[in-house]
Design a protein around this motif. Structure first.
Motif, PDB file in Angstrom:
ATOM      1  N   LEU A 148     -45.643 -55.106  16.314  1.00 38.59           N
ATOM      2  CA  LEU A 148     -44.847 -55.216  17.552  1.00 38.59           C
ATOM      3  C   LEU A 148     -45.009 -53.952  18.393  1.00 38.59           C
ATOM      4  CD1 LEU A 148     -41.614 -56.828  16.047  1.00 38.59           C
ATOM      5  CD2 LEU A 148     -43.236 -57.920  17.617  1.00 38.59           C
ATOM      6  N   GLY A 149     -45.067 -52.791  17.728  1.00 39.14           N
ATOM      7  CA  GLY A 149     -45.213 -51.516  18.445  1.00 39.14           C
ATOM      8  C   GLY A 149     -46.531 -51.447  19.198  1.00 39.14           C
ATOM      9  N   PHE A 150     -47.615 -51.871  18.553  1.00 42.01           N
ATOM     10  CA  PHE A 150     -48.919 -51.857  19.231  1.00 42.01           C
ATOM     11  C   PHE A 150     -48.938 -52.848  20.397  1.00 42.01           C
ATOM     12  CE2 PHE A 150     -51.135 -50.023  15.313  1.00 42.01           C
ATOM     13  CZ  PHE A 150     -51.381 -48.808  15.925  1.00 42.01           C
ATOM     14  N   THR A 151     -48.261 -53.979  20.205  1.00 45.44           N
ATOM     15  CA  THR A 151     -48.187 -54.960  21.301  1.00 45.44           C
ATOM     16  C   THR A 151     -47.448 -54.348  22.493  1.00 45.44           C
ATOM     17  OG1 THR A 151     -48.099 -56.736  19.681  1.00 45.44           O
ATOM     18  CG2 THR A 151     -47.464 -57.301  21.909  1.00 45.44           C
ATOM     19  N   LEU A 152     -46.331 -53.674  22.174  1.00 44.09           N
ATOM     20  CA  LEU A 152     -45.560 -53.004  23.232  1.00 44.09           C
ATOM     21  C   LEU A 152     -46.410 -51.931  23.903  1.00 44.09           C
ATOM     22  CD1 LEU A 152     -42.673 -53.195  24.344  1.00 44.09           C
ATOM     23  CD2 LEU A 152     -42.061 -51.281  22.862  1.00 44.09           C
ATOM     24  N   ALA A 153     -47.180 -51.202  23.087  1.00 48.51           N
ATOM     25  CA  ALA A 153     -48.049 -50.152  23.634  1.00 48.51           C
ATOM     26  C   ALA A 153     -49.070 -50.762  24.597  1.00 48.51           C
ATOM     27  CB  ALA A 153     -48.758 -49.423  22.500  1.00 48.51           C
ATOM     28  N   CYS A 154     -49.592 -51.944  24.254  1.00 49.01           N
ATOM     29  CA  CYS A 154     -50.549 -52.626  25.147  1.00 49.01           C
ATOM     30  C   CYS A 154     -49.883 -52.959  26.481  1.00 49.01           C
ATOM     31  CB  CYS A 154     -51.045 -53.926  24.506  1.00 49.01           C
ATOM     32  SG  CYS A 154     -52.209 -53.696  23.155  1.00 49.01           S
ATOM     33  N   ILE A 155     -48.647 -53.458  26.390  1.00 48.59           N
ATOM     34  CA  ILE A 155     -47.934 -53.839  27.616  1.00 48.59           C
ATOM     35  C   ILE A 155     -47.651 -52.609  28.472  1.00 48.59           C
ATOM     36  CG2 ILE A 155     -45.760 -54.805  28.495  1.00 48.59           C
ATOM     37  CD1 ILE A 155     -45.753 -56.630  25.969  1.00 48.59           C
ATOM     38  N   VAL A 156     -47.143 -51.552  27.827  1.00 50.20           N
ATOM     39  CA  VAL A 156     -46.810 -50.322  28.564  1.00 50.20           C
ATOM     40  C   VAL A 156     -48.078 -49.714  29.166  1.00 50.20           C
ATOM     41  CG1 VAL A 156     -45.967 -47.953  28.291  1.00 50.20           C
ATOM     42  CG2 VAL A 156     -44.739 -49.847  27.212  1.00 50.20           C
ATOM     43  N   TYR A 157     -49.152 -49.690  28.377  1.00 48.82           N
ATOM     44  CA  TYR A 157     -50.412 -49.127  28.872  1.00 48.82           C
ATOM     45  C   TYR A 157     -50.890 -49.907  30.102  1.00 48.82           C
ATOM     46  CZ  TYR A 157     -55.207 -47.526  29.130  1.00 48.82           C
ATOM     47  OH  TYR A 157     -56.387 -46.994  29.581  1.00 48.82           O
ATOM     48  N   GLY A 158     -50.828 -51.229  29.999  1.00 47.85           N
ATOM     49  CA  GLY A 158     -51.273 -52.058  31.112  1.00 47.85           C
ATOM     50  C   GLY A 158     -50.440 -51.835  32.366  1.00 47.85           C
ATOM     51  N   LEU A 159     -49.126 -51.718  32.171  1.00 48.10           N
ATOM     52  CA  LEU A 159     -48.242 -51.520  33.334  1.00 48.10           C
ATOM     53  C   LEU A 159     -48.452 -50.145  33.960  1.00 48.10           C
ATOM     54  CD1 LEU A 159     -44.907 -53.132  32.043  1.00 48.10           C
ATOM     55  CD2 LEU A 159     -46.456 -54.024  33.810  1.00 48.10           C
TER      56      LEU A 159
END
Lengths: 42, 525
Positions: free
Chosen positions: A17-28
């Protein structure tokens, strides 16, 4: 955590879940970065 | 799988019409070689992310590896950690941007072409192309077998007709529409997969009584672990196997590390980084790619493990005992068929068909471009020509179909892990070196590629019992199925070959930098 008692399992879920969140934050954060970017390669 | 066949046929036909329509759109937009090879380098970030994810996730990742999770438990979630952390974050941010930048600068159109141009070496291009042309048909045939078996079981179409029809439909839009058609159809297929897996997770937890109650029930089933698995180190479905046991080694080295790391050097995925015009598209694709992969493997592995709760409550058996003829590939379909509403069964079947088609189309395209452009193109010609590549694609498709008729059906998950292991062992160190060295060493890359591929083959053929036993080479030469004892027999070839390949790269680099001072001095002069 959430009914799972073995830390080596729920830590895995937290990391997934943390890596998924990191992907979202990175993209934003980089949504508008890199337009037409063309650096020199090797 | 029993289902309302009429409804499924109707929805499948509608889906195929849209797929052919998207393929035609790709065909219309393919005017130049760059369009056919790298989708004109102008793909939308969302299409890139969905195409990357849908190519990455095949039916075997959902059904095959989901079945493995039903057998071995939630420890498979560590593969999802690597799928997202390495397969999306590191792949896009660390490798993707450099690949796109260098690929654009050198006008590379395939992964072997990129390697050849980075190192200024036709050998690297031919060698990388050859590994793809030789190794990828096995993986492709496995995907074909999985797709055909699935079509046969759902639509009651004879297996041979399913296999040929399945290959022909995908071949049609790949050969004519190139990578644009492949990526457009991938994006639709990825969308269907995302919807299907999201509903699957939600319905599973709703049916079984909620997240905490279901997970607690699974954790409480540890005393039901079969004796044979317990002896191998399995402790339950909501806990990791005993550290260092044979099941732990299989789970961690083959499934988590083998597949998790292997994805970084997959030629059919690397080429996608070169299909966008700038790094902004890659940044945006990361936002879509992470959640997409979580909802694919994360859901498949979680639901896979939870099927034990369902089968125990409804039939008094664990998932492995509910599998048809002991085949773990049947656990997820059996669970869905038994527990889900009819409409969702159809949606999920469509998602599986989409998963198979999206992976297959990308493999067809990568094999065709490797054979037609990287291996057999005329010496001295630097331009890609579409017609020979289309012919080469047809040749590779025919080879894959023939292989699919020859290979055993049980090879699906193994062929997936084998191909990923081979790619990482042969390509990953040299690929990383090419991307991040201002003057990459050709000698180092050659040593890495040869040592990596050789070590992988030797370990596969003579030590890793699942493959060495099946191949029979070790038995033929040494009279034993594997030349090393346990626990080495369950250590994945990648775990041995990748460090050796990396070491070879470093030795080659040191030799290049410090080992031949006279030549260096002459060059400098």
């Amino acid at each position: 955590m959430f009914g799972i008692t073995d830390p080596s399992i729920w830590v895995g879920y937290l990391l997934a879940l943390g890596f998924t969140l990191a992907c979202i934050v990175y993209g934003l954060l980089n949504w508008n970065n890199g337009v037409g970017e063309q650096r020199d390669g090797s | 799988m029993a289902v309302d066949t009429g409804l499924f046929v109707a929805i499948t036909l509608a889906y195929l019409v849209i797929i052919i329509g998207l393929g035609y759109l790709g065909y219309r937009q393919t005017k130049e070689n760059d369009d056919y090879m790298v989708a004109g380098r102008k793909i939308h970030p969302v299409i890139l992310a969905l195409s990357y994810g849908a190519t990455f996730i095949s039916t075997s990742a959902i059904v095959g590896f989901g079945g493995v999770a039903a057998q071995l438990g939630m420890g498979m979630i560590w593969l999802t950690v690597l799928n997202i952390g390495l397969g999306v974050l590191i792949a896009f941010v660390v490798f993707g941007k450099r690949t796109r930048e260098i690929g654009h600068k050198l006008r590379a159109v395939t992964f072997p072409d990129l390697m050849g141009k980075c190192y200024g070496s036709p050998f690297m291009q031919y060698a990388a192309g050859l590994v793809i042309v030789v190794g990828m048909p096995l993986y492709t045939a496995a995907i074909l077998i999985g797709g055909a078996q699935f079509i046969t079981s759902t639509l009651q179409i004879p297996y041979n007709t399913s296999l040929i029809g399945f290959a022909a439909i995908v071949a049609l839009y790949v050969v004519l529409g190139g990578l644009i058609a492949v990526m457009y159809t991938d994006a639709l297929q990825g969308g269907i997969m995302f919807v299907g897996m999201t509903i699957l997770l939600a319905l599973t937890y709703v049916q079984l009584g909620g997240v905490i109650e279901t997970n607690t029930a699974l954790a409480g089933m540890s005393d039901l672990v079969p004796q044979a698995l317990a002896a191998g180190g399995m402790t339950g479905w909501a806990s990791m196997p005993a550290f260092g046991s044979s099941i732990w080694l299989t789970l961690v080295t083959t499934l988590v590390l083998g597949v998790g790391i292997g994805v970084l050097a997959q030629p059919q995925l690397v080429v996608r980084f070169m299909t966008v015009k700038d790094n902004q598209a890659l940044n945006r694709a990361v936002l879509v790619g992470g959640p997409f992969i979580l909802m694919m493997t994360g859901v498949a592995f979680t639901v896979g493990a939870l099927t034990n709760v369902y089968f125990y409550r409804t039939q008094g058996v664990i998932a492995l005992q509910a599998a048809t003829e002991g085949n773990v590939d049947t656990i997820i379909p059996n669970f869905i068929n038994a527990s889900m509403p009819d409409l969702f069964v159809v949606v999920f079947m469509l998602a599986l068909l989409a998963a198979a088609m999206s992976t297959l189309s990308s493999l067809f395209h990568t094999m065709g471009t490797s054979l037609g452009f990287d291996v057999v193109r005329r010496t001295g010609s630097q331009r890609a020509s579409m017609r020979p590549i289309q012919v080469a694609t047809v040749v590779m498709i025919v080879v894959s179909v023939i292989l699919a008729f020859i290979m055993p059906g049980s090879i699906i998950a193994r062929a997936t892990a084998m191909f990923m292991g081979l790619c990482a062992s042969a390509f990953l160190p040299a690929y990383a070196h090419a991307m991040y060295s201002s003057k990459p060493s050709l000698r180092a890359a050659k040593m890495s590629l040869v040592v990596g591929a050789t070590a992988w083959f030797v370990w596969t053929a003579f030590v890793h019992i699942k493959e060495s036993g099946a191949l029979g080479l070790s038995d033929l030469l040494f009279g034993v199925p594997a030349v090393l004892p346990m626990p080495w027999q369950v250590v994945d070839p990648l775990v041995i070959a990748l460090p050796l390949s990396t070491a070879a790269l470093m030795v080659g680099w040191v030799l290049d930098r410090y080992g031949v001072p006279a030549e260096k001095a002459a060059e400098a002069a």
